[in-house]
Design a protein around this motif. Structure first.
Motif, PDB file in Angstrom:
ATOM      1  N   VAL A  21      10.854  13.469  -7.436  1.00 29.09           N
ATOM      2  CA  VAL A  21      11.401  14.676  -6.823  1.00 29.09           C
ATOM      3  C   VAL A  21      12.342  15.323  -7.833  1.00 29.09           C
ATOM      4  O   VAL A  21      13.457  14.840  -8.048  1.00 29.09           O
ATOM      5  N   ASN A  22      11.851  16.354  -8.520  1.00 29.71           N
ATOM      6  CA  ASN A  22      12.652  17.063  -9.524  1.00 29.71           C
ATOM      7  C   ASN A  22      13.260  16.121 -10.561  1.00 29.71           C
ATOM      8  O   ASN A  22      14.443  16.223 -10.888  1.00 29.71           O
ATOM      9  N   GLY A  23      12.473  15.187 -11.048  1.00 31.85           N
ATOM     10  CA  GLY A  23      12.922  14.292 -12.103  1.00 31.85           C
ATOM     11  C   GLY A  23      13.563  13.003 -11.632  1.00 31.85           C
ATOM     12  O   GLY A  23      13.874  12.126 -12.433  1.00 31.85           O
ATOM     13  N   VAL A  24      13.778  12.845 -10.332  1.00 33.90           N
ATOM     14  CA  VAL A  24      14.334  11.606  -9.779  1.00 33.90           C
ATOM     15  C   VAL A  24      13.206  10.847  -9.096  1.00 33.90           C
ATOM     16  O   VAL A  24      12.539  11.382  -8.201  1.00 33.90           O
ATOM     17  N   GLY A  25      12.970   9.609  -9.523  1.00 29.50           N
ATOM     18  CA  GLY A  25      11.897   8.803  -8.939  1.00 29.50           C
ATOM     19  C   GLY A  25      12.402   7.976  -7.773  1.00 29.50           C
ATOM     20  O   GLY A  25      13.224   7.083  -7.949  1.00 29.50           O
ATOM     21  N   TYR A  26      11.933   8.278  -6.572  1.00 33.32           N
ATOM     22  CA  TYR A  26      12.300   7.514  -5.380  1.00 33.32           C
ATOM     23  C   TYR A  26      11.262   6.417  -5.169  1.00 33.32           C
ATOM     24  O   TYR A  26      10.073   6.713  -5.016  1.00 33.32           O
ATOM     25  N   GLU A  27      11.723   5.163  -5.166  1.00 35.21           N
ATOM     26  CA  GLU A  27      10.827   4.035  -4.914  1.00 35.21           C
ATOM     27  C   GLU A  27      10.825   3.769  -3.417  1.00 35.21           C
ATOM     28  O   GLU A  27      11.885   3.579  -2.817  1.00 35.21           O
ATOM     29  N   LEU A  28       9.643   3.761  -2.840  1.00 37.62           N
ATOM     30  CA  LEU A  28       9.499   3.554  -1.403  1.00 37.62           C
ATOM     31  C   LEU A  28       8.525   2.424  -1.121  1.00 37.62           C
ATOM     32  O   LEU A  28       7.619   2.168  -1.905  1.00 37.62           O
ATOM     33  N   GLU A  29       8.715   1.810   0.014  1.00 35.81           N
ATOM     34  CA  GLU A  29       7.741   0.850   0.522  1.00 35.81           C
ATOM     35  C   GLU A  29       7.033   1.558   1.676  1.00 35.81           C
ATOM     36  O   GLU A  29       7.674   2.244   2.474  1.00 35.81           O
ATOM     37  N   ALA A  30       5.715   1.400   1.746  1.00 34.68           N
ATOM     38  CA  ALA A  30       4.949   2.118   2.767  1.00 34.68           C
ATOM     39  C   ALA A  30       3.883   1.214   3.364  1.00 34.68           C
ATOM     40  O   ALA A  30       3.377   0.312   2.697  1.00 34.68           O
ATOM     41  N   PRO A  31       3.524   1.466   4.623  1.00 40.93           N
ATOM     42  CA  PRO A  31       2.436   0.695   5.234  1.00 40.93           C
ATOM     43  C   PRO A  31       1.090   1.157   4.695  1.00 40.93           C
ATOM     44  O   PRO A  31       0.964   2.243   4.135  1.00 40.93           O
ATOM     45  N   MET A  32       0.074   0.356   4.894  1.00 43.19           N
ATOM     46  CA  MET A  32      -1.266   0.717   4.434  1.00 43.19           C
ATOM     47  C   MET A  32      -1.783   1.968   5.133  1.00 43.19           C
ATOM     48  O   MET A  32      -2.556   2.722   4.552  1.00 43.19           O
ATOM     49  N   SER A  33      -1.337   2.232   6.346  1.00 39.51           N
ATOM     50  CA  SER A  33      -1.770   3.453   7.032  1.00 39.51           C
ATOM     51  C   SER A  33      -1.397   4.691   6.225  1.00 39.51           C
ATOM     52  O   SER A  33      -2.124   5.684   6.235  1.00 39.51           O
ATOM     53  N   THR A  34      -0.298   4.637   5.498  1.00 35.87           N
ATOM     54  CA  THR A  34       0.094   5.736   4.608  1.00 35.87           C
ATOM     55  C   THR A  34      -0.705   5.676   3.312  1.00 35.87           C
ATOM     56  O   THR A  34      -1.190   6.699   2.818  1.00 35.87           O
ATOM     57  N   PHE A  35      -0.870   4.475   2.745  1.00 41.03           N
ATOM     58  CA  PHE A  35      -1.601   4.354   1.478  1.00 41.03           C
ATOM     59  C   PHE A  35      -3.030   4.847   1.577  1.00 41.03           C
ATOM     60  O   PHE A  35      -3.564   5.404   0.623  1.00 41.03           O
ATOM     61  N   TYR A  36      -3.670   4.644   2.733  1.00 41.08           N
ATOM     62  CA  TYR A  36      -5.058   5.087   2.882  1.00 41.08           C
ATOM     63  C   TYR A  36      -5.209   6.576   2.589  1.00 41.08           C
ATOM     64  O   TYR A  36      -6.241   7.013   2.102  1.00 41.08           O
ATOM     65  N   ASP A  37      -4.178   7.357   2.918  1.00 40.52           N
ATOM     66  CA  ASP A  37      -4.291   8.810   2.834  1.00 40.52           C
ATOM     67  C   ASP A  37      -3.431   9.452   1.752  1.00 40.52           C
ATOM     68  O   ASP A  37      -3.296  10.682   1.722  1.00 40.52           O
TER      69      ASP A  37
END
Length: 197
Positions: A21-37
């Motif tokens: 986001v504008n040069g700042v990398g946000y590390e997130l954990e996400a469920p597979m339901s998000t990864f699929y899309d």
């Protein structure tokens, strides 16, 4: 604190992703339901987020749909359930499937989700059944499908282990689910669907 991010997908390897986001990398954990899309690396994404702070750590979770974030939060209101199990729930079942399991008191199906034993499943049904119809209600954000993985079985195995499956079980599930041409998200999706049967 941080409710939504809009940026470029810089990295993704389930369950982790980085959004620039504008040069700042946000590390997130996400469920597979998000990864699929998720869109391809280098493409724009908008994610609903959940910020969690504990004594020794800070975590940021990302979801393509507000309904998934709401379910993630609601599931954690059940005593004894934390973020890891809430992510496993969203990785193993859609919001609608989870609501159906709770409404019908399907303890057997709930126990097929990693990290959920019989007592936890019974507690979920007891504590969530009355508000099951409202669980996770919410819209989706636009997205596109991700790229094919170099080695979908290996990546799927790692992702399944992150979701709580034992290494040998995760490897078997990924191998059994893999078909020629499948990307990592498809292998994981098929493995989780087959685990719930």
């Amino acid at each position: 604190m941080i409710g939504r991010l809009r940026g470029i997908v810089a990295y993704k390897a389930p369950p982790w992703l980085v959004v620039d986001v504008n040069g700042v990398g946000y590390e997130l954990e996400a469920p597979m339901s998000t990864f699929y899309d998720l869109p391809d690396i280098g493409r724009e994404v908008i994610l609903y987020t959940h910020y969690a702070q504990k004594e020794d750590s800070v975590s940021l979770y990302g979801f393509l749909r507000d309904g998934e974030r709401r379910l993630f939060r609601d599931v954690q209101k059940v005593s004894g359930i934390g973020a890891k199990i809430a992510l496993a729930v969203l990785s193993a079942a859609s919001v609608e499937e989870f609501v159906r399991m709770v409404q019908h008191g399907d303890v057997t199906a709930l126990t097929r989700i990693p990290g959920i034993g019989k007592k936890t499943a019974e507690r979920m049904v007891l504590e969530l059944r009355d508000r099951a119809a409202q669980l996770g209600a919410g819209g989706a954000l636009p997205s596109s499908s991700g790229p094919a993985a170099a080695d979908p079985v290996s990546e799927a195995t790692v992702a399944l282990q992150q979701l709580g499956y034992k290494p040998t079980e995760a490897a078997r599930m990924a191998r059994d689910a893999n078909a020629e041409g499948d990307d990592v998200a498809m292998v994981i999706r098929k493995a989780l669907q087959s685990a719930l049967r």
